[in-house]
Design an enzyme around this catalytic site. Structure first.
Site, PDB file in Angstrom:
ATOM      1  N   LYS A  98     -14.793   0.037   1.956  1.00 21.72           N
ATOM      2  CA  LYS A  98     -13.679   0.359   2.849  1.00 21.72           C
ATOM      3  C   LYS A  98     -14.171   0.695   4.255  1.00 21.72           C
ATOM      4  O   LYS A  98     -13.414   0.552   5.235  1.00 21.72           O
ATOM      5  CB  LYS A  98     -12.882   1.543   2.301  1.00 21.72           C
ATOM      6  CG  LYS A  98     -12.123   1.275   1.032  1.00 21.72           C
ATOM      7  CD  LYS A  98     -11.199   2.423   0.675  1.00 21.72           C
ATOM      8  CE  LYS A  98     -11.951   3.713   0.468  1.00 21.72           C
ATOM      9  NZ  LYS A  98     -11.052   4.830   0.115  1.00 21.72           N
ATOM     10  N   GLU A 108       1.426  -0.650  -5.148  1.00 24.46           N
ATOM     11  CA  GLU A 108       0.209   0.129  -5.353  1.00 24.46           C
ATOM     12  C   GLU A 108       0.590   1.605  -5.238  1.00 24.46           C
ATOM     13  O   GLU A 108       0.506   2.213  -4.172  1.00 24.46           O
ATOM     14  CB  GLU A 108      -0.854  -0.246  -4.310  1.00 24.46           C
ATOM     15  CG  GLU A 108      -2.203   0.414  -4.533  1.00 24.46           C
ATOM     16  CD  GLU A 108      -2.464   1.604  -3.625  1.00 24.46           C
ATOM     17  OE1 GLU A 108      -3.519   2.224  -3.773  1.00 24.46           O
ATOM     18  OE2 GLU A 108      -1.628   1.904  -2.753  1.00 24.46           O
ATOM     19  N   ASP A 154       0.831  -1.196   0.000  1.00 22.62           N
ATOM     20  CA  ASP A 154       0.000   0.000   0.000  1.00 22.62           C
ATOM     21  C   ASP A 154       0.871   1.254   0.000  1.00 22.62           C
ATOM     22  O   ASP A 154       1.750   1.423   0.846  1.00 22.62           O
ATOM     23  CB  ASP A 154      -0.900  -0.022   1.238  1.00 22.62           C
ATOM     24  CG  ASP A 154      -1.935   1.078   1.231  1.00 22.62           C
ATOM     25  OD1 ASP A 154      -2.834   1.034   0.374  1.00 22.62           O
ATOM     26  OD2 ASP A 154      -1.836   1.982   2.084  1.00 22.62           O
TER      27      ASP A 154
END
Length: 664
Positions: free
Chosen positions: A524, A411, A382
């Site tokens: 999320k 990412e 991430d």
């Protein structure tokens, strides 16, 4: 310059490729892939040259030498195939080929009737010099050749017997080391497992895997959903963070700051009284449950990929135990994450620099090793661009020393140079700008850069049409056809690709606000119950596309992608081709999700492998339709409401009666 160095300085080696940033970074390959090495090699005068590449796996000290082939304009080439995971090294060497020069000039003299006895004696002496540097069975071969030259008559009747290419290679296998010029750099190749080059990813929140609404899913529920994921043909199941979630400043529905007690919080706000990055959220289950999930996934030919998010909630144990690992503000509070005007009060970034950096880096490496110990060998990282480059280079290198088969996906939706730098530092795969490349020109230019420039040597694209953070306008307003189009583009342009589901196959396309790429009621921040058996699900199309990918070697790599000419800007066409066995795939996609589009495609003759008078067959692997075609132009018509693309398997010349053994 010392006079004795003149012979050593005569050969110049430059323009070596592939070489990334003057050799600072390795290129990337997977097991079984070739490495084609080229270099400009030249000298003064008219002497012949001999060039070779030296290759060795990183764990060995001895080099294997492979001869290079002269191309043109002083350009030379050779190739080698990497056969094991880990690291390889390669370099280039060359020297004045005195024997080759003699052989070339003697041939000219013979053709002109000018050869003399002494010319053959010169060759014999050159071979005898090589004998002094040779050992083993090859000594006898060289002595036999030298003896033959000494008795050869000047008319050259035995020239073809003696002066063959094998003899030249044998002589040059043992050059006079004083005259060898070696490229000063040892370049490197990182060899990754095949899944680094070709994989299909599916992202899924375990907490949304429950079998009934209003229920928190578990890892056991996730395990029960494995057959569903496998039925669509995915071989990597990526799970967002599965760790305990903090309560302080927890975000509520749609990211609101006013969370209720029932809001589960964002999985990226890692850490609570139940533990941190080495723990599992209690409502998901236990480490034993996770081990079972990994095992069951492998039985379905699926690898579990975990999210690696190096950040903490305010409740993470690190905050109390290691406050020095965070950035403190003048008001004696810890700096939370923000990207103005966005604020993430539920997340504390880590402080990677300073007096305590080394102990932090070591702990983060232990987190990676911990999950590797529990069967995870793929990590989606991430926001790596918000952490220091030196950290990633160090932690990836250190991890791969012990576990060379580990895969890291970056990412990072950030500036191109930053994305490319992360790839150079060791990331196996990288997210791309694919989600925002919608026109033919945008797609063509971007993927040409990724697959046909130097970038392809170190950057492996992994295009995703959607993520939990990205719901593009194209998907919001294009309806079901837009989802089909982006699926086929991602899965055929990229040997690696992924989707965030079940949102993707169920065509979830409602944005939070006008102009926003956030999902309304984003997963999320809340638990979803997905009705997987919806009639309009893209599940069957996804399964077919992934089966096409598996069965066609042309789609297992990005290196042989080429775009073809179409006379309609709403149609894009491209081909991929494998080398051995030969497999050619031709993809045509309607980029307009609202209207039927038609056009003529020009297929290059080298793809067809037929003459102008021969027919060939196109087999549409999506619909199973077959077309018999003649000539380099074909007409297509694509309705986005049905199937907005063709994925053709291109067969060469269709057999005629003369091809069968009974034809006489």
């Amino acid at each position: 310059m010392i006079v004795s160095d003149v012979n050593q300085e005569r050969v110049t080696i430059e323009g070596v490729a592939p070489e990334i940033d003057f050799g600072m970074y390795p290129i990337k390959r997977t097991v079984g892939e070739p490495v084609v090495v080229e270099a400009d090699i030249f000298t003064d005068g008219h002497d012949a040259l001999y060039a070779s590449i030296l290759v060795r796996p990183g764990k060995r000290s001895t080099w294997t030498e492979l001869p290079m082939e002269f191309l043109q304009n002083d350009r030379w080439r050779a190739s080698f195939t990497v056969t094991e995971i880990g690291q390889y090294f390669y370099t280039v060497q060359a020297w004045i080929d005195r024997f080759g020069s003699w052989r070339r000039d003697l041939g000219k003299k013979v053709n002109a009737g000018q050869a003399e006895k002494v010319d053959f004696l010169i060759g014999a002496e050159l071979i005898e010099e090589a004998v002094q540097r040779t050992s083993g069975a090859e000594v006898a071969k060289l002595r036999e050749a030298a003896a033959a030259l000494r008795i050869t008559s000047a008319d050259g009747n035995e020239l073809a017997l003696i002066l063959d290419a094998d003899l030249t290679r044998l002589v040059n296998r043992y050059p006079d080391k004083r005259f060898v010029t070696r490229y000063p750099k040892e370049l490197s190749v990182v060899v990754d497992p095949e899944k680094s080059r070709c994989s299909a990813w599916y992202e899924m929140f375990p907490r949304s895997c429950a079998t009934k609404p209003q229920t928190h899913g578990t890892l056991k529920d996730c395990e029960r959903r494995l057959p569903y994921v496998a039925s669509m043909g995915f071989d990597v199941l990526y799970l967002p963070p599965i760790h305990p979630i903090g309560r302080s400043h927890r975000k509520g529905k749609n990211g609101t700051l006013n969370a209720s007690d029932a809001d589960p919080g964002s999985p990226w706000a890692i850490g609570s009284k139940d533990g941190g990055h080495k723990a599992i959220h209690p409502e998901l289950g236990t480490l034993e449950d996770f081990t079972s999930l990994v095992k069951k996934a492998r039985e379905c030919n699926i690898d579990i990929a975990l999210d690696l998010a190096f950040q903490c909630s305010p409740d993470h144990p690190y905050v109390a135990e290691h406050p020095q690992w965070f950035r403190w503000r003048p008001d004696k509070t810890i700096q939370y994450a923000e990207n103005p005007p966005k604020k993430y009060q539920d997340i504390y970034p880590l402080e990677f620099a300073g007096d305590h950096a080394e102990e932090l880096w070591q702990e983060l490496k232990r987190i990676i090793s911990f999950w590797i110990g529990h069967g995870v060998h793929i990590f989606r990282v991430d926001n790596p661009h918000t952490k220091p480059f030196p950290f990633w280079q160090w932690v990836i290198e250190e991890t791969k020393k012990e576990f060379p088969d580990v895969i890291f996906l970056a990412e990072a939706f950030t500036r191109p140079k930053v994305m490319y730098q992360l790839a150079k530092l060791g990331f196996s795969q990288s997210y791309t700008y694919f989600a925002w490349r919608n026109s033919k020109r945008e797609i063509t230019e971007y993927f040409t850069e990724l697959t046909q420039s130097e970038v392809r040597e170190y950057f492996r694209p992994n295009p995703w049409p959607n993520t939990p953070d990205i719901l593009t306008e194209y998907l919001q307003f294009g309806g079901r056809p837009a989802f089909m189009t982006r699926l086929i583009l991602a899965a055929t342009l990229g040997a690696n690709y992924g989707i965030y589901g079940p949102a993707f196959e169920l065509c979830e396309n409602v944005g939070r606000d006008s102009g926003s790429e956030e999902y309304l009621n984003s997963e999320k921040y809340e638990i979803k119950f997905w009705q997987l058996d919806q009639k309009d699900s893209l599940r069957e199309l996804i399964a077919r596309v992934n089966r096409i990918r598996r069965e066609n070697a042309a789609l297992h790599s990005d290196r042989r992608l080429r775009f073809l000419t179409v006379d309609n800007e709403q149609l894009i066409c491209y081909a991929k081709q494998s080398e051995t066995p030969r497999n050619t795939i031709l993809v045509v996609v309607n980029l307009d999700p609202h209207h039927v589009q038609t056009g003529w495609i020009e297929i290059p003759a080298e793809l067809l492998e037929v003459t102008a008078h021969e027919s060939y067959q196109l087999h549409d692997l999506l619909t199973d339709a077959r077309y018999l075609c003649h000539g380099p132009k074909i007409y297509v018509e694509l309705n986005p409401q049905s199937v907005p693309a063709h994925i053709f398997s291109l067969r060469g010349r269709v057999k005629r009666e003369q091809d069968f053994d009974y034809f006489m």
